[in-house]
Scaffold this motif. Structure first.
Motif, PDB file in Angstrom:
ATOM      1  N   LEU A 104       0.822  -1.207   0.000  1.00 55.07           N
ATOM      2  CA  LEU A 104       0.000   0.000   0.000  1.00 55.07           C
ATOM      3  C   LEU A 104       0.856   1.257   0.000  1.00 55.07           C
ATOM      4  O   LEU A 104       1.978   1.260   0.509  1.00 55.07           O
ATOM      5  N   TYR A 155       0.564   5.403   1.052  1.00 56.03           N
ATOM      6  CA  TYR A 155      -0.210   6.343   1.853  1.00 56.03           C
ATOM      7  C   TYR A 155       0.160   7.772   1.470  1.00 56.03           C
ATOM      8  O   TYR A 155       1.344   8.133   1.452  1.00 56.03           O
ATOM      9  N   GLU A 169      -3.421   1.052  -3.685  1.00 54.01           N
ATOM     10  CA  GLU A 169      -2.707  -0.192  -3.908  1.00 54.01           C
ATOM     11  C   GLU A 169      -1.382   0.106  -4.594  1.00 54.01           C
ATOM     12  O   GLU A 169      -1.346   0.844  -5.581  1.00 54.01           O
ATOM     13  N   LEU A 199      -8.153   2.941  -2.403  1.00 50.94           N
ATOM     14  CA  LEU A 199      -8.989   2.177  -1.490  1.00 50.94           C
ATOM     15  C   LEU A 199      -9.869   3.079  -0.653  1.00 50.94           C
ATOM     16  O   LEU A 199     -11.003   2.746  -0.344  1.00 50.94           O
ATOM     17  N   TYR A 200      -9.315   4.226  -0.247  1.00 54.47           N
ATOM     18  CA  TYR A 200     -10.144   5.186   0.469  1.00 54.47           C
ATOM     19  C   TYR A 200      -9.443   6.540   0.541  1.00 54.47           C
ATOM     20  O   TYR A 200      -8.240   6.646   0.352  1.00 54.47           O
ATOM     21  N   ARG A 212      -6.116  -1.721   4.679  1.00 54.88           N
ATOM     22  CA  ARG A 212      -7.111  -1.396   3.661  1.00 54.88           C
ATOM     23  C   ARG A 212      -8.382  -0.785   4.235  1.00 54.88           C
ATOM     24  O   ARG A 212      -9.245  -0.334   3.472  1.00 54.88           O
ATOM     25  N   GLU A 213      -8.522  -0.796   5.533  1.00 55.92           N
ATOM     26  CA  GLU A 213      -9.668  -0.161   6.170  1.00 55.92           C
ATOM     27  C   GLU A 213      -9.192   0.957   7.085  1.00 55.92           C
ATOM     28  O   GLU A 213      -8.215   0.803   7.810  1.00 55.92           O
TER      29      GLU A 213
END
Length: 418
Positions: free
Chosen positions: A321, A323, A335, A342-343, A379-380
């Protein structure tokens, strides 16, 4: 009287020391913003989980560095520009004046003590926006000092040359990206003598000629280079010769060129990929470390393009991931392989100048108001804690020896047990 140290206590001390990690540059051990330290605090406040607080002689946005029991940081003290050494016990060891003539930037944004120092465990190197570059030993003895403006030309940049030089092997590398004639310079770290210098060509215009980002060194098995960032391009250079290896442009919004867009966020490179941020309202691209030539818009050298950039904080790569902490405090997670978002979630809706740091299964995001939001990676999205000190901060968090160090405009804080 002979003091007998219990074997268990001695073994505990040795093991603890063996696994303690230094923080030798503003983005940590590998210039990644990643620490392997464990058992770090998640929650704190001005009177909770604080080992000590040391008032500073003046403001600065530079990130401290740590080696064993030495903490080095730059600051202003009235009109002086100083390098300080502080013990991990919170007691100042020494300070050295490296120049004078501080310039405050945009009121509360920063000053001439914006670049961070670097160390190899024997010496420390510090740079200021006035062009002073110097090397000291750990006792504070000056090894050498040079005036970079005197050697390579007066800086012509709106808010001061705030780029932090990068230390690698036997050299310290500077990107001098401004309107007065951009150059990339390699200095022999032991002597202060020039190893090489090269002109950094660009078709950038006006304020876009400026850069407030810092260079990085990538040393993977497949590629090694110095990556400079600014004036519309990320450009990779040979570490030994200064020859250009590749460059990527096209980082401004397509179809409109804004002459005020300057780079602040620095790239990050890991596992064969370079994450290249750009200026406000620009894009973020992922390109291959094995690139050659001008790769702008050559799809075979790109992994992906994302339509949003962090602008000021630098990216963070963790596992699969990526950020991106935006200037407004929103956290974007992509990703790594595909660039799929993802968010994007809100943390602390305030200016974010510091770069994100990862350690102990947590990501630390630092707002300009001094609030540090602790986020669970993955991922959350989940906020684990939000911690306030009540003092303004632009420096990135530092993690070493089981503590988190935060340099506010007022003080140096050690967060953790006494």
């Amino acid at each position: 009287m002979k003091i007998i140290v219990p074997a268990v206590l001695l073994l505990t001390t040795l093991v603890s020391s063996a696994f303690a990690e230094n923080w030798p540059s503003w983005r940590g051990p590998d210039n990644q913003g990643i620490s392997s330290e464990k058992n770090l605090p998640t929650q704190w406040s001005a009177d909770k989980n604080i080992a000590w607080r040391l008032p500073m002689p003046g403001a600065a946005g530079s990130t401290p560095i740590v080696w064993d029991d030495h903490i080095f940081l730059t600051s202003v003290a009235d009109n002086d520009l100083i390098l300080m050494c502080v013990g991990t016990d919170g007691v100042e060891k020494w300070r050295r004046v490296m120049g004078s003539g501080n310039q405050d930037v945009r009121g509360d944004e920063g000053n001439s003590a914006a670049p961070s120092p670097s160390t190899d465990g024997k010496h420390v190197w510090a740079f200021f926006s006035n062009g002073s570059l110097a090397c000291f030993d750990f006792e504070g003895n000056e090894i050498w000092q040079i005036d970079v403006q005197e050697k390579y030309g007066e800086f012509d940049i709106q808010f001061g040359l705030t780029s932090t030089p990068v230390l690698h092997n036997d050299k310290i590398y500077l990107q001098l990206i401004h309107s007065g004639g951009a150059k990339v310079v390699a200095i022999e770290k032991a002597t202060g003598k020039e190893a090489w210098v090269t002109d950094r060509t660009s078709d950038a215009r006006l304020e876009c000629e400026h850069s407030y980002a810092s260079p990085i060194v990538y040393a993977g098995e497949e590629a090694q280079f110095l990556l400079t960032h600014g004036a519309d391009y990320s450009i990779a250079y040979d570490l030994e010769t200064g020859d250009e290896i590749w460059r990527v442009g096209g980082l401004h919004p397509p179809g409109r060129y804004d002459v005020t867009l300057r780079f602040v966020s620095s790239p990050v490179a890991k596992d064969g990929m370079v994450i290249v941020p750009s200026a406000k309202r620009g894009i973020t691209v992922a390109v291959k470390t094995t690139s050659k030539g001008n790769i702008t818009d050559k799809k075979e050298f790109y992994d992906w393009t994302h339509e949003v950039t962090p602008d000021v904080p630098s990216p963070l790569i963790l596992g699969d991931l990526v950020y991106l902490c935006r200037e407004n405090g929103n956290l974007i997670v992509l990703e790594k392989d595909s660039g799929k978002q993802l968010y994007e979630e809100r943390t602390n809706r305030i200016r974010h100048r510091a770069s994100p740091v990862y350690a102990d299964g947590k990501i630390y995001l630092t707002g300009r108001d001094g609030m540090v939001t602790v986020v669970q990676p993955g991922r959350e999205f989940k906020i684990l804690a939000q911690n306030e000190l009540g003092e303004a901060i632009a420096a990135s968090p530092v993690i070493s020896n089981g503590r988190i160090y935060l340099r506010t405009f007022d003080a140096l804080w050690a967060i953790g047990s006494e």
